[in-house]
Design an enzyme around this catalytic site. Structure first.
Site, short mmCIF file in Angstrom:
data_model
loop_
_atom_site.label_atom_id
_atom_site.label_comp_id
_atom_site.label_asym_id
_atom_site.label_seq_id
_atom_site.Cartn_x
_atom_site.Cartn_y
_atom_site.Cartn_z
N GLN A 236 24.42 -22.09 -35.82
CA GLN A 236 24.12 -21.49 -37.13
C GLN A 236 22.70 -20.94 -37.16
O GLN A 236 21.75 -21.61 -36.74
CB GLN A 236 24.34 -22.54 -38.24
CG GLN A 236 24.23 -22.02 -39.65
CD GLN A 236 25.34 -21.03 -40.04
OE1 GLN A 236 26.43 -21.05 -39.49
NE2 GLN A 236 25.04 -20.16 -40.98
N ASP B 43 31.04 -16.08 -32.48
CA ASP B 43 30.23 -15.29 -33.43
C ASP B 43 30.15 -13.82 -32.99
O ASP B 43 29.78 -12.96 -33.78
CB ASP B 43 28.79 -15.83 -33.47
CG ASP B 43 28.53 -16.69 -34.70
OD1 ASP B 43 29.18 -16.45 -35.74
OD2 ASP B 43 27.67 -17.58 -34.61
N LYS C 46 32.71 -24.11 -42.79
CA LYS C 46 33.39 -23.70 -41.55
C LYS C 46 34.20 -24.86 -40.97
O LYS C 46 35.34 -24.69 -40.56
CB LYS C 46 32.36 -23.19 -40.53
CG LYS C 46 31.75 -21.84 -40.92
CD LYS C 46 30.56 -21.43 -40.06
CE LYS C 46 29.94 -20.13 -40.56
NZ LYS C 46 28.76 -19.69 -39.80
N1 GUN Z 1 23.88 -17.11 -40.39
C1 GUN Z 1 24.28 -16.16 -41.26
N2 GUN Z 1 25.43 -15.60 -40.87
C2 GUN Z 1 25.77 -16.21 -39.72
C3 GUN Z 1 26.87 -16.06 -38.82
O1 GUN Z 1 27.79 -15.25 -38.98
N3 GUN Z 1 26.86 -16.88 -37.73
C4 GUN Z 1 25.87 -17.77 -37.50
N4 GUN Z 1 25.95 -18.51 -36.40
N5 GUN Z 1 24.84 -17.93 -38.30
C5 GUN Z 1 24.80 -17.15 -39.41
#
Ligand code: GUN
Length: 292
Positions: free
Chosen positions: A96, A119, A52
């Site tokens: 995350q 998110d 990311k």
């Molecule tokens: N863990 C798995 N998918 C995601 C996501 O889309 N965002 C976040 N913050 N954690 C994740």
């Protein structure tokens, strides 16, 4: 059978974002700034967060990585989140998931300012999605919608079966696919762990979206001839002969299912890279007040 190439679609979107950042810079506007919070040292989470941050650099966004010890208390994590809420230079941020067991995930989700919740997990944004109001759509479901749109896959009036009901993927996916929109307008069935005779339902699917979290759960006998299959699963399967000691597999048994499909996403290189593109799209939106 056509393979849906999420990697190249994601790069195409990143190129579009790069061009938009150039325009912002030319006009003296605010360059989007994404922060990512990573708690602990889970290998997969580290890989995702690094991807990311790298993608931000590729498109010209600012990015910050906040790495915290697994042992951080819930109170201290909430204080870090408050700092990010209050930091005017940061337009959007993510924490995350998953988090260590001693931290209440829902408290964390609620602590993130909805305006910075790129998110799209905060109840305010989930509610806005349900009502079709301006919001941040969650990255993975939105990535799937973007693939359906860019591959011009007809969804209107189709039977769409979503396998899995997580807050992150299955549930929002079912909402987006049933919306009066394009893509959307599908007749949606949500299948989960208590569903009886899963196969009889998946076999009805014109569009099958699998986000269950079980490696190679969907086999050829569960899929209708000509179906569109979207595999959201991603699993590290031990393989001593592989360079990194593991291989990536999805929730779909790709080799036997692919020949039956009109379209299918591979793992890796399908939905995964699209998640990053969606997050970047949300971060660009975060520079403006999206609720106005
Ligand atoms: N863990 C798995 N998918 C995601 C996501 O889309 N965002 C976040 N913050 N954690 C994740």
């Amino acid at each position: 059978m056509k393979i849906i190439d999420g990697k190249s679609t994601s790069l195409e979107i990143q190129q579009e974002l790069y061009d938009q950042v150039l325009l912002i810079k030319e006009n003296g506007g605010k360059v989007p700034h994404l922060a990512a919070v990573l708690v602990g040292n889970d290998g997969a989470s580290q890989t995702y967060v690094n991807a990311k941050v790298k993608a931000c650099q590729r498109v010209g966004f600012e990015s910050s990585l906040i790495q915290l010890e697994t042992s951080i208390s819930e109170k201290d994590l909430l204080a870090e989140i408050q700092k990010l809420n209050d930091n005017n230079d940061i337009d959007g941020f993510i924490v995350q998931l998953p988090l260590p067991n001693h931290i209440d995930e829902s408290k964390v989700t609620l602590a993130i300012s909805p305006k910075k919740d790129v998110d799209g997990f905060h109840p305010q944004n989930v509610g806005r999605m349900n009502l079709g109001l301006p919001t941040y759509l969650p990255a993975t479901p939105n990535g799937v919608m973007e693939l359906l749109k860019r591959y011009e896959i007809e969804t209107s009036g189709k039977n769409c079966v979503v396998v899995g009901r997580s807050h992150i993927v299955g549930s929002p996916m079912s909402i987006l696919m049933s919306k009066k929109d394009n893509p959307g307008n599908a007749t949606v069935t949500l299948v989960h762990s208590r569903t009886k005779d899963v196969k009889s339902i998946t076999k009805q699917a014109d569009i099958l979206i699998v986000a269950l979290g079980v490696p190679e759960f969907i086999t050829a006998d569960m899929v209708k001839e000509g179906a569109v299959v979207i595999d959201v699963g991603i699993h590290r399967i031990d393989d001593p002969s592989a360079k990194r000691g593991f291989r990536l597999k999805g929730d779909v048994k790709f080799d036997e299912v692919a020949p039956k499909c009109s379209f299918i996403t591979p793992v890796p290189g399908g939905v995964g890279p699209m998640t990053i593109a969606s997050l970047l799209m949300n971060t660009l939106k975060a520079v403006k007040n999206i609720y106005e």
